[in-house]
Design an enzyme around this catalytic site. Structure first.
Site, PDB file in Angstrom:
ATOM      1  N   GLY A  46       0.829  -1.198   0.000  1.00  0.00           N
ATOM      2  CA  GLY A  46       0.000   0.000   0.000  1.00  0.00           C
ATOM      3  C   GLY A  46       0.862   1.246   0.000  1.00  0.00           C
ATOM      4  N   GLN A  51       2.925  10.139   0.927  1.00  0.00           N
ATOM      5  CA  GLN A  51       4.202   9.431   1.123  1.00  0.00           C
ATOM      6  C   GLN A  51       5.190   9.699  -0.008  1.00  0.00           C
ATOM      7  OE1 GLN A  51       2.208   5.452   2.078  1.00  0.00           O
ATOM      8  NE2 GLN A  51       4.027   5.412   3.363  1.00  0.00           N
ATOM      9  N   CYS A  88       5.204   0.508   7.887  1.00  0.00           N
ATOM     10  CA  CYS A  88       4.927   1.594   6.948  1.00  0.00           C
ATOM     11  C   CYS A  88       6.213   1.937   6.211  1.00  0.00           C
ATOM     12  CB  CYS A  88       4.421   2.799   7.747  1.00  0.00           C
ATOM     13  SG  CYS A  88       4.041   4.240   6.759  1.00  0.00           S
ATOM     14  N   LEU A  89       6.118   2.141   4.900  1.00  0.00           N
ATOM     15  CA  LEU A  89       7.316   2.498   4.117  1.00  0.00           C
ATOM     16  C   LEU A  89       7.936   3.811   4.597  1.00  0.00           C
ATOM     17  CD1 LEU A  89       6.226   1.573   0.467  1.00  0.00           C
ATOM     18  CD2 LEU A  89       7.834   0.342   1.921  1.00  0.00           C
ATOM     19  N   HIS A 130      -5.091   1.890   7.262  1.00  0.00           N
ATOM     20  CA  HIS A 130      -3.734   2.450   7.331  1.00  0.00           C
ATOM     21  C   HIS A 130      -3.522   3.517   6.253  1.00  0.00           C
ATOM     22  CE1 HIS A 130       0.762   1.963   8.000  1.00  0.00           C
ATOM     23  NE2 HIS A 130       0.724   2.582   6.836  1.00  0.00           N
ATOM     24  N   GLU A 131      -3.923   3.183   5.019  1.00  0.00           N
ATOM     25  CA  GLU A 131      -3.656   4.101   3.899  1.00  0.00           C
ATOM     26  C   GLU A 131      -4.564   5.325   3.949  1.00  0.00           C
ATOM     27  OE1 GLU A 131      -0.966   3.629   2.444  1.00  0.00           O
ATOM     28  OE2 GLU A 131      -0.651   1.530   2.994  1.00  0.00           O
ATOM     29  N   HIS A 134      -3.357   7.986   6.248  1.00  0.00           N
ATOM     30  CA  HIS A 134      -2.293   8.851   5.710  1.00  0.00           C
ATOM     31  C   HIS A 134      -2.877  10.127   5.103  1.00  0.00           C
ATOM     32  CE1 HIS A 134       1.584   6.808   5.974  1.00  0.00           C
ATOM     33  NE2 HIS A 134       1.081   5.667   5.538  1.00  0.00           N
TER      34      HIS A 134
END
Ligand code: ZN
Length: 164
Positions: A46, A51, A88-89, A130-131, A134
């Site tokens: 994701g 990001q 998370c990236l 989660h996404e 963001h």
């Protein structure tokens, strides 16, 4: 298409509210393609637009069932509960335990600005939460039950943008 730089925790852009997409311009199409490329390049499941430094309400997800693009996504319903490790990236090398609903129904626009609804359970439900978080400047690190810990090879996270 190109791989974009992933912003990391501490970067102010990750804490900001994203703007709604009004129409799909060529620029937006390129952004979506780049987000998919970047997610796959990092073995992620994701990625949200902030990001890669863009404050637009766009999310891409692939939990192994093909790419999903969500534009201006809204969570319509949630039910149940799951607690699992999340990564998370934008927070490399860390995990944390996060409680999320087990079933999530979302409404969003696709790349052609057509409205659709989609339901997800388990990992997909976690990815939606989660996404979409963001897009309002929220990181999972503020939702962990036991703080962050370092990634170790013995553990398998429930959900991580970085699947490596
Ligand atoms: Zn993330």
């Amino acid at each position: 298409m190109a791989i974009r730089q992933v912003r990391e925790i501490g970067d102010e852009i990750l804490t900001k509210q994203c703007k709604k997409v009004k129409k799909i311009s060529l620029r937006t199409k390129i952004l979506i393609g780049d987000m998919l490329d970047t997610m796959y390049d990092k073995n992620g499941v994701g990625l949200a637009a902030p990001q890669v430094g863009v404050l637009k309400q766009i999310v891409v997800i692939d939990v192994g069932e093909g790419p999903i693009v969500l534009i201006n996504p809204e969570i319509l319903e949630t039910s149940g509960e799951q607690t699992g490790e999340e990564g998370c990236l934008s927070v490399p090398g860390k995990w944390g335990l996060v409680k999320r609903p087990n079933h999530v129904k979302v409404r969003a626009f696709n790349e052609n600005m057509e409205l659709f609804e989609m339901e997800g359970e388990g990992l997909l439900a976690r990815a939606f939460c989660h996404e979409i978080d963001h897009l309002s400047g929220q990181l999972y690190v503020n939702k962990t039950e036991d703080g962050l810990h370092d990634v170790t090879y013995e553990e398998e996270p429930e959900y991580t943008e970085d699947a490596e």
